[in-house]
Every structure is written in structure tokens, then in C-alpha cells.
Design a protein around this motif. Structure first.
Motif, mmCIF file in Angstrom:
data_model
loop_
_atom_site.group_PDB
_atom_site.id
_atom_site.type_symbol
_atom_site.label_atom_id
_atom_site.label_comp_id
_atom_site.label_asym_id
_atom_site.label_seq_id
_atom_site.Cartn_x
_atom_site.Cartn_y
_atom_site.Cartn_z
ATOM 1 N N ALA A 100 14.927 32.280 31.189
ATOM 2 C CA ALA A 100 16.259 32.818 30.862
ATOM 3 C C ALA A 100 17.360 32.033 31.576
ATOM 4 N N SER A 101 17.179 30.716 31.645
ATOM 5 C CA SER A 101 18.201 29.868 32.263
ATOM 6 C C SER A 101 19.391 29.712 31.319
ATOM 7 N N TYR A 102 20.552 29.409 31.904
ATOM 8 C CA TYR A 102 21.772 29.327 31.107
ATOM 9 C C TYR A 102 21.696 28.170 30.115
ATOM 10 N N LEU A 103 21.237 26.995 30.568
ATOM 11 C CA LEU A 103 21.051 25.829 29.698
ATOM 12 C C LEU A 103 20.253 24.779 30.441
ATOM 13 N N TYR A 104 19.942 23.693 29.736
ATOM 14 C CA TYR A 104 19.292 22.564 30.402
ATOM 15 C C TYR A 104 20.134 21.313 30.176
ATOM 16 N N LEU A 105 20.144 20.443 31.189
ATOM 17 C CA LEU A 105 20.919 19.210 31.146
ATOM 18 C C LEU A 105 19.968 18.018 31.185
ATOM 19 N N ILE A 106 20.337 16.969 30.487
ATOM 20 C CA ILE A 106 19.504 15.770 30.402
ATOM 21 C C ILE A 106 20.070 14.681 31.320
#
Length: 480
Positions: A100-106
Motif C-alpha cells: 500500500a505504498s503511495y507510488l514507486y519511482l524509477i
């Protein structure tokens, strides 16, 4: 940003660490705590009030006990952002969804991207928090008599925190204010307080609000430890320094170089060891057991005791010069019975903590339960209260309230100042008549207190609503 937001950066990638430290500056209200692995990240979650985890994913070392998953269960209010490489995008998306993380960054990360993502994640978390509290207050507004006119966990506040220390009393506010001043210095700190009052929590809060926050903090309990064992733990030893020393030991003073060492139960060290400790405080010199070499270490000492060292000094049981060295700042943690105002906020804090862990949704704690808790002496202090609340959450019904019937026997049977049952003498000649008289009085009192909300009364007394209706009819009770 109105207050400092603590961001835990879990990464071994120097480019990620550099980008995060540049993007999230102290001037913008961020405090960054760095961890290299899940074990240290989990420890920081338990030691600090973490607002957001910036988690650099390593699929090869992502086990079931990872800090990200743990935070979802036990630190639900903490935001999460996953960082991954382009080749790990599928894993990053899956982990982001599962935790349930807010988003993922690359990677590679841009500073503006980090700054915006963190800001939006924290805003989203705050809006979610307010939504939960407002929804709860809307629900509880129908039960004002059960929960009192004010909710300590309201959006308006009323609860103060110093990392993992939660309080509302003026006594604790004074202690924390002095502790915050102590944190800005490098002076030793001596904490006195009964067992279970939170001495180590306060010590960790001081460390993580000092300029040593990103250096190690190690703890050592000095009670019941022999001089040789304690010397080895703190100063280290060399291989062959004594029988059984098969390898070198660094010692906590050197392991925490640049950081803090917390010495619990420092009052229990022997007069001989007091000399070694005094020498270290004066010179900062470390001589490992069995070694001829003297080394130096820069650590801050925070010591704690559940006894009055000042009284021990007067009795000749503790060195006066060591006492003066240790008490650069002297903080006194009051017992829980002397700060009853903290019991409701601590209770709610522990309910939220353990309701998340066991997957239960507890709607609230009744006023009667809080009254019982506030008037119980709690010889084990906050630690004992936490254990009681953990048990309450475990036995409470899913989606229900924590009521009197859920309390442990020792607390439910303890008298309270408002307990009128001791003054009540049931009428009637036979035992049956006396029991019925007592039951009628209890029903009348409960119905009046709950404004004849029969669902509440039945829930509080642990009987069915049909059973309650039959008793009301049997005794001919009427709403006044």
C-alpha cells in the motif's frame, strides 16, 4: 511545512542517498534518517516517529520480514515510497501494491521528482488521517455519553509527541522541554524514573534529535552484570585477553564512536567499575581488556536509574565526582499514577498500534474503561498499561468497542473514586430479593447514564438486547 517531517531513507545506493539529501533539506522542514538494511529500518520505526519511508528496493534481499511490510501493519500512518531500477520495475510495482505504498519511482532520480513525490505522499497521509478521525468523531458524536464530550484523538489535537513518547500532562511537557534542550548539546544526561516509565524511549528521542542522529546508538543494561563482563561489553577486549576470549570485541564505546551509549541501571555498577567509567567520561579513552593500547572514542553518555543516585552519593554508595559527570542534564520521569492525564492518550495510542498489528478495527474505548484505567495505580507504569491495552485489543470484538467486560480482572475489580456500589445496600429479606434489588439498581444506573440507549446498555453489561428488554419489563423500569 509547519513542523519537521521525518523521512527514513533505506538504501545503500550513494546516488539515491545523495539525491534524497539534496531534495529534502532541513530548511524545508525535513529530517532524514539513513539505514542500510531492513533490520536497522525496523528498529528506527520502533524508536522514532517516522512520517515516510523512502525504500530502495533490492529484490534479492526482500524477505517476508522487510521493514516496508511491517510498517503497513504496525505503522499504518507512515507513508511509503518505493524506489527501484528500470530492470526491477515489475517488482517495484508489485511491492508498491502489496505494501500500500503511495507510488514507486524509477532510478535515476531527479531532485524535483523526489521533492514533489514526498510532498504529495505526506499531504495524502495527512488528509487520510483527518478523514479517519472525522469519520470516527462523526460515529462517536452519537455516543457522547459513552465517550465524553471531547475526543483526545481529534483533528484539533490535544496530544503531544516526542518521537515515540506520547503525553498530554504538564509534568511530561516539562520533562520533554528540558530533554529537547539537552538534545541540542553534547552534555551527558542522567534520567531517573521507575521501571516502565519510558527511560530508554526518552534517551532514544534525545539521541535522534541531536547532531549525532545519524551515528550509532547502543544500549547496555548494567544491572546484574559482573565487572569483567561489563568492561568487555563497553570497552571491548582482545583475543586471549582472558580465558574464553577467542576473538577481539570492539566494545560499545568504540562501536558507537560519534554517537550515543545508553547505560541503563547505572546505579548498579560496582565502585571499582565507577572508576573506569569516570576515567572514560573525563578523557574519552578506551583501553580494551587484555590490551596495552589506549584508544579514543567520542560518544555521548545517557545514563538512567530507577534509584536516586543523589541519595546513594550521600550514603557513600556512589562516587560524587562520577555523579556530577553524569548529570550534565538531570531529567525526572514521573510515574504514570502521577500523570493520569496521559492515560487516555496513551490508551488510544496503544489501541491504534495493536489494532493494526492484529488486523482488528476497534471503534473506541468507553468512558467507563478509561475511568477504570485512570484510577488504577499501574505499578509497572506505561509498560504495564501497554500490555493491558494489547490484551484489550486482542479480546475485543471485531468492529466493536472496548468495554468494561474486556478489562483484566485486577483492573475491573479495583475500586474507583466514583464507584458507588460500596455505598449501596440492596433491599429485601431473602438472598433472591437482595440480588434482584441490586440488579434493578445496576440497570437503572446504566440506562440513565446511556440515556436509555438499550443497545449501548446491553453491550456494556454483556447481555442481549432481548434479555435487557425482559428485565426492564420485569422490574417495571420507566424512562424518567
Amino acid at each position: 511545512m509547519s513542523h519537521t517531517q521525518t523521512v527514513l531513507v533505506k538504501s545503500t545506493d550513494t546516488s539515491v542517498i545523495q539525491a534524497a539529501s539534496t531534495a529534502l533539506s532541513e530548511l524545508d522542514g525535513y529530517r532524514l534518517i539513513y539505514c542500510e538494511d531492513d533490520k536497522s529500518a525496523s528498529s528506527r520505526l520502533d524508536e522514532l516517529k517516522i512520517d515516510l519511508i523512502f525504500y530502495d528496493l533490492d529484490p534479492k534481499n526482500f524477505g517476508p520480514d522487510n521493514a516496508l511490510t511491517q510498517s503497513r501493519l504496525s505503522h499504518a500512518a507512515c507513508s511509503r515510497i518505493v524506489v527501484c531500477s528500470n530492470a526491477e520495475m515489475a517488482d517495484g510495482a508489485r511491492v508498491c501494491e502489496d505494501t500500500a505504498s503511495y507510488l514507486y519511482l524509477i532510478k535515476p532520480l531527479a531532485e524535483k521528482q523526489i521533492r514533489m513525490a514526498v510532498k504529495r505522499a505526506l499531504e495524502h497521509a495527512e488528509l487520510s488521517r483527518r478523514h479517519r478521525l472525522l469519520s470516527r468523531e462523526l460515529k462517536l458524536s452519537l455516543d457522547e455519553d459513552m465517550f465524553g464530550k471531547t475526543e483526545s484523538g481529534s483533528v484539533q489535537g490535544g496530544v503531544s509527541r516526542f518521537e515515540r513518547l506520547v503525553y498530554a500532562s504538564s509534568k511530561m511537557a516539562e520533562v520533554v522541554a528540558e530533554a529537547k534542550v539537552a538534545a541540542t548539546t553534547d552534555m551527558p544526561v542522567l534520567i531517573r524514573g521507575a521501571t516502565g516509565t519510558g527511560k530508554e524511549l526518552l534517551a532514544r528521542a534525545i539521541h535522534f534529535n541531536s547532531n549525532r542522529a545519524n551515528s550509532p546508538m547502543h544500549s547496555q543494561n548494567c544491572g546484574g552484570v559482573s565487572d569483567d563482563a561489563l568492561y568487555s561489553e563497553l570497552f571491548g577486549h582482545v583475543r586471549g585477553g582472558f580465558p574464553g576470549a577467542i576473538a577481539d570485541r570492539l566494545g560499545l564505546f568504540r562501536a558507537a564512536d560519534g554517537g550515543t551509549v545508553f547505560l541503563d541501571e547505572v546505579s548498579e555498577v560496582s565502585p571499582q567499575f565507577q572508576v573506569a567509567l569516570l576515567r572514560f567520561l573525563q578523557e574519552g579513552e578506551v583501553k580494551p581488556l587484555g590490551s596495552d593500547k589506549t584508544l579514543n572514542s567520542d560518544v555521548r553518555i545517557i545514563a538512567a536509574s530507577n534509584r536516586s543516585i543523589e541519595e546513594m552519593v550521600e550514603k557513600g554508595q556512589f562516587r560524587r565526582d562520577l555523579y556530577y559527570r553524569l548529570k550534565g542534564f538531570q531529567l525526572e520521569l514521573p510515574a504514570l499514577k502521577d500523570r493520569k492525564e496521559d492515560i487516555p492518550v496513551l490508551t488510544n495510542f496503544f489501541v491504534e498500534k495493536y489494532a493494526g498489528v492484529v488486523g482488528r478495527r476497534v471503534l473506541g474505548v468507553t468512558t467507563e474503561v478509561l475511568n477504570k484505567l485512570e484510577n488504577f495505580p499501574f505499578p509497572g507504569n506505561v509498560r504495564e498499561l501497554e500490555t493491558e491495552v494489547q490484551r484489550l485489543v486482542a479480546v475485543a470484538e471485531q468492529g466493536g468497542y472496548i468495554a468494561l467486560r474486556h478489562l483484566s480482572e485486577k483492573i475491573s475489580n479495583a475500586p474507583t473514586p466514583n464507584d458507588e456500589s460500596t455505598d449501596f445496600m440492596p433491599s429485601g429479606a431473602t438472598l433472591k430479593e437482595k440480588v434482584e434489588s441490586l440488579e434493578q439498581a445496576i440497570l437503572t444506573q446504566s440506562l440513565t447514564a446511556c440515556h436509555w440507549n438499550q443497545s449501548k446498555v446491553a453491550d456494556e453489561l454483556g447481555i442481549s438486547r432481548v434479555g435487557l428488554a425482559n428485565k426492564i419489563k420485569r422490574y417495571g423500569l420507566r424512562k424518567g
